[in-house]
Write a protein that holds these residues in place. Structure first.
Motif, mmCIF file in Angstrom:
data_model
loop_
_atom_site.group_PDB
_atom_site.id
_atom_site.type_symbol
_atom_site.label_atom_id
_atom_site.label_comp_id
_atom_site.label_asym_id
_atom_site.label_seq_id
_atom_site.Cartn_x
_atom_site.Cartn_y
_atom_site.Cartn_z
ATOM 1 N N PRO A 193 28.214 33.891 34.915
ATOM 2 C CA PRO A 193 29.542 33.279 34.759
ATOM 3 C C PRO A 193 29.962 32.450 35.855
ATOM 4 O O PRO A 193 30.647 31.576 36.024
ATOM 5 C CB PRO A 193 30.197 34.615 34.608
ATOM 6 N N ILE A 197 34.491 38.782 45.191
ATOM 7 C CA ILE A 197 34.582 38.190 43.609
ATOM 8 C C ILE A 197 35.948 37.621 43.477
ATOM 9 O O ILE A 197 36.109 36.471 42.898
ATOM 10 C CB ILE A 197 34.437 39.230 42.525
ATOM 11 N N ILE A 206 37.188 28.919 42.514
ATOM 12 C CA ILE A 206 36.720 28.408 41.306
ATOM 13 C C ILE A 206 37.874 28.054 40.735
ATOM 14 O O ILE A 206 38.043 26.619 39.901
ATOM 15 C CB ILE A 206 35.911 29.231 40.243
ATOM 16 N N GLY A 251 31.244 28.745 36.232
ATOM 17 C CA GLY A 251 32.676 28.551 36.829
ATOM 18 C C GLY A 251 32.441 27.350 37.954
ATOM 19 O O GLY A 251 33.178 26.530 37.873
ATOM 20 N N LEU A 252 31.546 27.444 38.604
ATOM 21 C CA LEU A 252 31.267 26.518 39.650
ATOM 22 C C LEU A 252 30.975 25.019 39.032
ATOM 23 O O LEU A 252 31.186 24.189 39.449
ATOM 24 C CB LEU A 252 30.004 26.950 40.627
ATOM 25 N N VAL A 311 35.956 34.490 45.583
ATOM 26 C CA VAL A 311 35.384 33.248 44.738
ATOM 27 C C VAL A 311 35.997 32.614 43.442
ATOM 28 O O VAL A 311 36.099 31.494 43.178
ATOM 29 C CB VAL A 311 33.667 33.730 44.395
ATOM 30 N N ILE A 321 35.921 35.480 34.288
ATOM 31 C CA ILE A 321 34.705 35.668 35.715
ATOM 32 C C ILE A 321 35.237 36.792 36.503
ATOM 33 O O ILE A 321 34.454 37.898 36.736
ATOM 34 C CB ILE A 321 34.745 34.408 36.349
#
Lengths: 372, 330
Positions: free
Chosen positions: A215, B19, B26, A219-220, B22, B299
């Motif tokens: 995941p 998390i 994103i 996303g990146l 990040v 995510i």
């Protein structure tokens, strides 16, 4: 390492062999690993000579060649003489389903020629040439040779697969090179200095490993702008997959540093007043280089899988670029697979190369420590 | 024991924080902010949003403020369970995700259970009957399992099922239950559809665990205490199961922590291939259409769930391994 001056007596062979020889002897015993090494080498040769091995221009689209099934080579002509040739194909559209079906036309045989002229390319990106391993005596090859069939846009699958091999294998190498830099640097710092630095780096690794990677990668990768050139996409995807892939290499390097720090010969070098740099590069690196090589050959397949997965999802390399993942993307749904099952052939090299790397890595890891 | 627990908790908190950071990055990566995306989405749908309204939205989310303030604002929303709107669906993110999150969890946990259930007996068998025919077969299957990326396996199984058995192995529900409210019959239908995806997901992990279990158990079986036990005439199954297996189980248990993120990752991919109603296909779609609030929320949720799962598995490990329980830190 003892000198090789008194290497005469055969029973002393092992006693006087250099470390490199010992590693080679140990590696040779692992037959599967030797075989895998040959397979990996063959794959990289294909990558190096990709354009030469391809016969059709991989981007040449033609609606009338859509979804042609793989066509066999005819080895003998009607009189039974050895004369490899293929038949030109005639397409017919089914009046009810509008589906194109193809039939070979025996009245139009075309001879296969080795080292034939084909589309222009640069060998190794340098030498301009138009020689290809396979070609035809007359007519363009992309209209008659279909070793593995074509995709929806009428592009030749064999030629695309060969070029995809180059992309997928090099992206693995570049990705591993990048994670190697990160892994050796951070793992080395961690193992060498210990204490707070070690704790921090170890925690970072633990955090990275406890996050579901796909995941995150998705996303990146989704953030890579559409306007970027294939080269820019290629490098951003490599960076993304190596950002998370370095942890295992760092772990190996750290472990080796920790183990070596206790060794007598390091202490001896320290007492003799050798500088830290000299100890690292003269004494430590040569003794764990083989371990790093083994770790690399185990990290490479992981990189290849990551790239293939991302491209398969449409988040990695994008269509003008060709990689295994991009090819497999075409085979994503059942309708296409029912219509053109040969598109699944692209899965085969992925599986073979990953298996080969795994066996090779296993053999190298066993051989890396030949004294055990 | 308390230090162990405290260390795990702190690590889980740090991971959660990492998390969120990040995820936030994103969310910010695509050009333009999500109000821009919302405005263009609405104008495409026919309704228009005035500049004043857009500014008000930016104000509410703190989009014209520095990066860390935006992050804190967003965190305060997330902490209250407000994940915002999905622009593609025009509904709250929580509503769009709905049951899918639970199906992801069920799939991942199911795969871990199967991995354990298969790896333990196979590992023991392979170690005890080292170099037997069965050992070679399992090693071979294991290597294949490791070498085939699970999306490829899903693709191949889907094709074979369709081509040779006329089955459609995709989906988690039969057509008549897909939109029906939860009932016993629907749960049963789910149970019937689960085995194939769970097996695909479990194969690679099983192969890895079998190798670990086999190696560990082989090490233990060479220890003198095993010979002692045998010399004293204990029955063979007791010789093997009582101590060596238990000792070999410790590193086995500690791998759950890595198994869970692995399974969650895998479930996303194979759900896309097999079109399972988990968060996987939703994540892919939202990322492709740059519906970033939905994508980053997924995510974030997957990450946090994995952290919780890892924490739980650490506690399980504590319960299994007396060395940790009794507080001898290694």
């Amino acid at each position: 390492m003892s000198g090789a001056t008194d290497a005469a007596a055969p029973e002393n062979r092992i006693a006087v062999a250099t470390q490199r020889q010992l590693i080679w002897w140990r590696f040779k015993k692992h037959k599967l690993a030797v075989f895998s090494a040959a397979v990996v080498l063959a794959f990289y040769m294909v990558a190096a000579f990709a354009d030469f091995l391809a016969y059709a221009e991989p981007f040449d689209t033609q609606a009338t060649r859509s979804y042609i099934p793989p066509q066999p080579i005819q080895w003998f002509d009607a009189e039974g003489n050895f004369r490899p040739h293929v038949f030109a194909l005639k397409g017919k559209r089914d009046p009810r389903t509008f589906k194109l079906s193809y039939a070979p036309d025996p009245s139009d045989p075309r001879d296969l020629v080795l080292f034939a002229h084909g589309y222009q390319y640069h060998l190794f990106g340098l030498i301009p040439t138009d020689r290809h391993l396979l070609g035809l005596s007359h007519g363009s090859p992309q209209d008659a040779i279909f070793l593995l069939g074509t995709d929806q846009l009428g592009r030749d699958l064999w030629s695309r697969l060969i070029l995809a091999t180059r992309t997928s294998l090099t992206i693995g190498l570049v990705g591993v090179a990048m994670s190697l830099v990160l892994g050796v640097l951070l793992g080395g710092l961690s193992g060498l200095y210990g204490g707070t630095i070690d704790t921090v780096i170890q925690r970072v690794i633990e955090v990275l490993r406890s996050v579901p990677t796909i995941p995150l990668w998705m996303g990146l990768a989704a953030a890579v702008p559409n306007s970027w050139t294939p080269q820019q996409v290629y490098f951003s995807i490599t960076i993304i997959i190596s950002l998370i892939g370095w942890t295992e290499l760092a772990r190996v390097v750290r472990g080796r540093f920790l183990a070596l720090r206790e060794e007598d010969f390091i202490t001896a070098a320290e007492l003799a007043g050798a500088s830290r740099m000299r100890i690292i590069f003269k004494h430590m690196v040569p003794s764990f280089l083989s371990h790093i090589i083994a770790a690399i050959s185990l990290a490479l397949p992981a990189m290849i899988i990551s790239e293939t997965t991302l491209s398969f999802l449409g988040l990695g390399l994008r269509p003008p670029a060709i990689s295994w993942g991009v090819l497999l993307q075409d085979a994503q749904n059942l309708q296409t697979l029912g219509l053109a099952p040969w598109l699944l052939i692209a899965a085969l090299p992925v599986i073979v190369v990953i298996l080969a790397f795994n066996f090779l890595g296993d053999g190298l890891r066993d051989a890396a420590d030949p004294y055990g | 024991m308390l230090t162990y627990l405290a260390r795990r908790l702190v690590l889980a908190l740090i991971t959660t924080w990492a998390i969120t950071v990040v995820t936030f990055i994103i969310m910010q990566l695509p050009p333009g902010d999500f109000v821009d995306a919302y405005v263009s989405q609405s104008s495409a749908m026919g309704s228009s949003i005035s500049a004043a309204e857009a500014d008000a939205m930016r104000q509410a989310y703190g989009l014209n403020q520095p990066f860390y303030i935006q992050y804190l604002k967003w965190m305060s929303f997330v902490a209250r369970g407000e994940l915002g709107l999905s622009f593609e669906y025009g509904r709250p993110v929580t509503e769009v995700i709905g049951d899918r999150l639970w199906l992801t969890i069920i799939l991942s946990i199911g795969a871990i259970l199967v991995t354990w259930g298969l790896a333990l007996p196979i590992g023991i068998y392979s170690a005890v009957r080292q170099y037997s025919f069965g050992d070679y077969v399992f090693t071979f299957v294991g290597f294949i399992g490791l070498a085939i990326p699970n999306f490829l396996l899903a693709l191949i199984i889907m094709y074979v099922g369709f081509r040779y058995f006329g089955l459609n192995v995709g989906g988690l529900f039969s057509a008549e239950y897909a939109l029906a409210p939860w009932s016993f019959a629907k749960v049963w239908d789910l149970m019937e559809h689960l085995p194939i995806p769970v097996f695909i997901l479990a194969l690679a992990g099983t192969a890895q665990l079998v190798r670990i279990m086999r190696a560990n158990l082989l090490d233990e079986l060479r220890r003198p205490y095993v010979m002692t036990a045998r010399a004293r005439g204990l029955p063979e199954y007791r010789v093997i199961l009582k101590y060596p297996v238990r000792a070999a189980l410790n590193p086995f248990a500690s791998t759950i922590g890595y198994l869970l993120p692995f399974m969650v990752s895998g479930s996303v991919i194979i759900s896309v291939v097999l079109s399972l109603p988990t968060v996987g296909p939703l994540l892919l779609r939202s990322l492709l259409s740059q519906d970033m609030l939905l994508g980053s929320s997924i995510i974030l949720l997957l990450g946090i769930l994995t952290v919780i799962g890892t924490l739980l598995s650490d506690m399980l490990l504590m319960w299994i391994d007396p060395r940790i329980r009794l507080g001898r830190d290694t």
